[in-house]
Design a protein around this motif. Structure first.
Motif, PDB file in Angstrom:
ATOM      1  N   UNK A  79       0.694  -1.277  -0.079  1.00 27.04           N
ATOM      2  CA  UNK A  79       0.215   0.190   0.091  1.00 27.04           C
ATOM      3  C   UNK A  79       0.969   1.040  -0.241  1.00 27.04           C
ATOM      4  N   UNK A  80       1.732   1.427   1.074  1.00 31.91           N
ATOM      5  CA  UNK A  80       2.413   2.566   1.034  1.00 31.91           C
ATOM      6  C   UNK A  80       3.283   2.722  -0.254  1.00 31.91           C
ATOM      7  N   UNK A  81       3.889   1.802  -0.677  1.00 27.06           N
ATOM      8  CA  UNK A  81       4.698   1.952  -1.835  1.00 27.06           C
ATOM      9  C   UNK A  81       3.697   2.558  -3.027  1.00 27.06           C
ATOM     10  N   UNK A  82       2.531   1.655  -3.219  1.00 28.72           N
ATOM     11  CA  UNK A  82       1.823   1.947  -4.454  1.00 28.72           C
ATOM     12  C   UNK A  82       1.132   3.479  -4.329  1.00 28.72           C
ATOM     13  N   UNK A  83       1.185   3.828  -2.968  1.00 24.48           N
ATOM     14  CA  UNK A  83       0.583   5.315  -2.824  1.00 24.48           C
ATOM     15  C   UNK A  83       1.597   6.561  -3.447  1.00 24.48           C
ATOM     16  N   UNK A  84       2.915   6.151  -3.441  1.00 21.68           N
ATOM     17  CA  UNK A  84       3.988   7.106  -3.929  1.00 21.68           C
ATOM     18  C   UNK A  84       3.603   7.541  -5.219  1.00 21.68           C
ATOM     19  N   UNK A  85       3.387   6.643  -6.341  1.00 21.49           N
ATOM     20  CA  UNK A  85       3.049   7.069  -7.640  1.00 21.49           C
ATOM     21  C   UNK A  85       1.671   7.964  -7.822  1.00 21.49           C
ATOM     22  N   UNK A  86       0.892   7.452  -7.081  1.00 20.67           N
ATOM     23  CA  UNK A  86      -0.237   8.089  -6.987  1.00 20.67           C
ATOM     24  C   UNK A  86      -0.167   9.231  -6.365  1.00 20.67           C
ATOM     25  N   UNK A  87       0.471   9.579  -5.502  1.00 25.84           N
ATOM     26  CA  UNK A  87       0.585  11.086  -4.876  1.00 25.84           C
ATOM     27  C   UNK A  87       1.265  11.737  -5.901  1.00 25.84           C
ATOM     28  N   UNK A  88       2.373  11.494  -6.393  1.00 27.35           N
ATOM     29  CA  UNK A  88       3.038  12.062  -7.571  1.00 27.35           C
ATOM     30  C   UNK A  88       2.089  12.476  -8.616  1.00 27.35           C
ATOM     31  N   UNK A  89       1.306  11.747  -9.279  1.00 22.20           N
ATOM     32  CA  UNK A  89       0.609  11.965 -10.353  1.00 22.20           C
ATOM     33  C   UNK A  89      -0.461  13.164  -9.950  1.00 22.20           C
ATOM     34  N   UNK A  90      -0.776  12.762  -8.666  1.00 21.13           N
ATOM     35  CA  UNK A  90      -1.933  13.911  -8.389  1.00 21.13           C
ATOM     36  C   UNK A  90      -1.553  15.361  -8.101  1.00 21.13           C
ATOM     37  N   UNK A  91      -0.045  15.272  -7.399  1.00 20.37           N
ATOM     38  CA  UNK A  91       0.754  16.451  -7.264  1.00 20.37           C
ATOM     39  C   UNK A  91       1.002  17.149  -8.767  1.00 20.37           C
ATOM     40  N   UNK A  92       1.301  16.424  -9.741  1.00 14.40           N
ATOM     41  CA  UNK A  92       1.644  16.886 -10.936  1.00 14.40           C
ATOM     42  C   UNK A  92       0.368  17.309 -11.555  1.00 14.40           C
ATOM     43  N   UNK A  93      -0.940  16.731 -11.537  1.00 11.93           N
ATOM     44  CA  UNK A  93      -2.053  16.999 -12.194  1.00 11.93           C
ATOM     45  C   UNK A  93      -2.364  18.311 -11.451  1.00 11.93           C
ATOM     46  N   UNK A  94      -2.433  18.403 -10.350  1.00 16.43           N
ATOM     47  CA  UNK A  94      -2.979  19.677  -9.542  1.00 16.43           C
ATOM     48  C   UNK A  94      -2.023  21.104  -9.578  1.00 16.43           C
ATOM     49  N   UNK A  96       0.733  21.357 -11.647  1.00 12.95           N
ATOM     50  CA  UNK A  96       1.336  21.720 -13.075  1.00 12.95           C
ATOM     51  C   UNK A  96       0.332  21.648 -14.073  1.00 12.95           C
ATOM     52  N   UNK A  97      -0.213  20.558 -14.320  1.00 15.28           N
ATOM     53  CA  UNK A  97      -1.100  20.351 -15.321  1.00 15.28           C
ATOM     54  C   UNK A  97      -2.328  21.375 -15.249  1.00 15.28           C
ATOM     55  N   UNK A  98      -2.696  21.567 -13.945  1.00  8.78           N
ATOM     56  CA  UNK A  98      -3.906  22.337 -13.740  1.00  8.78           C
ATOM     57  C   UNK A  98      -3.700  23.715 -12.867  1.00  8.78           C
ATOM     58  N   UNK A  99      -2.318  23.917 -12.882  1.00  9.96           N
ATOM     59  CA  UNK A  99      -1.716  24.901 -12.111  1.00  9.96           C
ATOM     60  C   UNK A  99      -2.385  26.143 -12.228  1.00  9.96           C
ATOM     61  N   UNK A 100      -2.724  26.707 -13.451  1.00  7.88           N
ATOM     62  CA  UNK A 100      -3.192  28.048 -13.692  1.00  7.88           C
ATOM     63  C   UNK A 100      -4.811  28.001 -13.745  1.00  7.88           C
ATOM     64  N   UNK A 101      -5.342  26.886 -13.560  1.00  9.76           N
ATOM     65  CA  UNK A 101      -6.764  26.605 -13.832  1.00  9.76           C
ATOM     66  C   UNK A 101      -7.447  27.383 -12.781  1.00  9.76           C
ATOM     67  N   UNK A 102      -9.000  27.490 -12.745  1.00 10.34           N
ATOM     68  CA  UNK A 102      -9.667  27.986 -11.569  1.00 10.34           C
ATOM     69  C   UNK A 102      -9.747  26.752 -10.417  1.00 10.34           C
ATOM     70  N   UNK A 103     -10.112  27.230  -9.286  1.00 13.12           N
ATOM     71  CA  UNK A 103      -9.969  25.870  -8.128  1.00 13.12           C
ATOM     72  C   UNK A 103     -10.953  24.939  -8.574  1.00 13.12           C
ATOM     73  N   UNK A 104     -11.981  24.986  -9.377  1.00 12.01           N
ATOM     74  CA  UNK A 104     -12.838  23.814  -9.586  1.00 12.01           C
ATOM     75  C   UNK A 104     -12.233  22.880 -10.577  1.00 12.01           C
ATOM     76  N   UNK A 105     -11.089  23.172 -11.297  1.00 14.36           N
ATOM     77  CA  UNK A 105     -10.312  22.183 -12.113  1.00 14.36           C
ATOM     78  C   UNK A 105      -9.292  21.521 -11.186  1.00 14.36           C
TER      79      UNK A 105
END
Length: 135
Positions: A79-94, A96-105
């Motif tokens: 579980x804890x190892x599997x969470x690391x890629x998920x945390x990284x993916x969601x951090x990048x999404x929030x 970097x990818x949606x960094x300049x978007x409105x809060x709703x995105x």
């Protein structure tokens, strides 16, 4: 007070189970399967490349996290190892990818990120494959 403690002895474990099931399955069904179909489909891949590693590798890493790691979190295996890629993916999404978007995105990525970080701290709980292996 002793009885109350005994009655709630599994509270943290039930919370971990509910979080694992909701976070893992919703990521898998809501996001991972769609990206997997894009990656392994015959059409052209059109996916953000926020890290500059190429669209194919970017979507491949997202599929790894959102499919395989999400399923591992769901059953509570590594579980804890599997969470690391998920945390990284969601951090990048929030951020970097949606960094300049409105809060709703950004909101959904932040909710997933918070849930995964919470699970990282509390662990998989007693109702997990990790716990069975540990015993």
């Amino acid at each position: 007070m002793k009885r109350l403690t005994k009655e709630w002895a599994y509270g943290k474990d039930v919370n971990a189970l509910v979080l694992r099931l909701v976070m893992g399955l919703s990521m898998f069904y809501g996001h991972g399967l769609g990206k997997m179909n894009v990656l392994f489909g015959s059409g052209e891949i059109n996916f953000p490349d926020p890290l500059g590693i190429g669209m194919t590798l970017s979507i491949g890493m997202a599929v790894f996290a959102e499919v395989l790691c999400a399923l591992l979190v769901t059953v509570g295996l590594f579980t804890r190892l599997a969470l690391i890629p998920l945390i990284a993916t969601m951090a990048v999404a929030a951020f970097i990818v949606h960094g300049g978007d409105p809060f709703g995105k950004i909101e959904l990525s932040l909710l997933y990120l918070a849930g995964y970080v919470g699970l990282l701290f509390i662990g998989p709980g007693r109702f997990s494959v990790d716990h069975i292996i540990k015993r």
